[in-house]
Write a protein that holds these residues in place. Sequence first.
Motif, short mmCIF file in Angstrom:
data_model
loop_
_atom_site.label_atom_id
_atom_site.label_comp_id
_atom_site.label_asym_id
_atom_site.label_seq_id
_atom_site.Cartn_x
_atom_site.Cartn_y
_atom_site.Cartn_z
N GLN A 162 0.84 -1.20 0.00
CA GLN A 162 0.00 0.00 0.00
C GLN A 162 0.87 1.25 0.00
OE1 GLN A 162 -3.47 0.15 -0.06
NE2 GLN A 162 -3.33 2.36 -0.21
N SER A 204 4.01 1.57 -0.93
CA SER A 204 4.75 1.64 -2.19
C SER A 204 3.87 2.16 -3.31
CB SER A 204 5.30 0.27 -2.54
OG SER A 204 5.94 0.28 -3.79
N CYS A 205 2.65 1.66 -3.39
CA CYS A 205 1.73 2.09 -4.43
C CYS A 205 1.30 3.54 -4.24
CB CYS A 205 0.53 1.16 -4.49
SG CYS A 205 0.96 -0.50 -5.08
N LYS A 225 4.08 5.61 -5.60
CA LYS A 225 4.07 5.62 -7.06
C LYS A 225 2.97 6.54 -7.59
CE LYS A 225 5.93 0.97 -7.58
NZ LYS A 225 5.60 -0.43 -7.98
N ALA A 226 1.81 6.52 -6.95
CA ALA A 226 0.70 7.40 -7.36
C ALA A 226 1.09 8.86 -7.16
CB ALA A 226 -0.56 7.06 -6.59
N LYS A 258 3.36 9.99 -9.85
CA LYS A 258 2.63 10.24 -11.10
C LYS A 258 1.66 11.41 -10.97
CE LYS A 258 2.77 5.44 -12.57
NZ LYS A 258 2.71 5.10 -13.98
N PHE A 260 -5.62 3.45 -9.52
CA PHE A 260 -4.23 3.06 -9.71
C PHE A 260 -3.71 2.29 -8.50
CE2 PHE A 260 0.26 3.82 -8.93
CZ PHE A 260 0.83 3.35 -10.11
N VAL A 261 -3.95 2.81 -7.30
CA VAL A 261 -3.45 2.17 -6.08
C VAL A 261 -4.10 0.80 -5.90
CG1 VAL A 261 -3.37 2.33 -3.56
CG2 VAL A 261 -2.82 4.32 -4.95
N LYS A 279 -5.27 -1.26 -8.19
CA LYS A 279 -4.69 -2.21 -9.17
C LYS A 279 -3.24 -2.53 -8.79
CE LYS A 279 -3.82 -2.95 -14.08
NZ LYS A 279 -2.61 -3.70 -13.84
N CYS A 280 -2.49 -1.54 -8.36
CA CYS A 280 -1.10 -1.73 -7.98
C CYS A 280 -0.98 -2.71 -6.81
CB CYS A 280 -0.48 -0.39 -7.63
SG CYS A 280 1.23 -0.44 -7.07
N ASP A 339 -1.85 -6.20 -7.99
CA ASP A 339 -0.75 -6.77 -8.79
C ASP A 339 0.43 -7.18 -7.91
OD1 ASP A 339 -2.28 -6.36 -11.03
OD2 ASP A 339 -1.13 -4.60 -11.73
N SER A 340 0.72 -6.38 -6.90
CA SER A 340 1.87 -6.71 -6.04
C SER A 340 1.58 -7.90 -5.13
CB SER A 340 2.30 -5.50 -5.22
OG SER A 340 1.32 -5.16 -4.27
#
Length: 87
Positions: A56, A58-59, A62-63, A66, A76-77, A79-80, A83-84
């Motif tokens: 969470q 880390s995502c 990243k958000a 961006k 985005f978070v 899905k990230c 995926d992780s």
Amino acid sequence: MRNIALLALLTLFSANVASAADATCEAKAAEKKLAGAAKASFIKKCEKDAKANNAQASCDAKAAEKKLAGAAKTSFVKKCVKDSSAK
């Protein structure tokens, strides 16, 4: 270049958190005086929760990198993290 450095830093942080989570979970289990199956179950859940929290964070980073906000950030978070956790 800055993005690569940030991702490298996040990767190192993730590796350190994983090993720290193991020690922290062991310490928490010892503090609660757990043994046997109860200890194993507690540690497994503790490590899973630590991994989820790390994903969470880390995502979210990243958000932020961006510059996402609102529904785009949420999507985005979500899905990230999904995926992780599949890794």
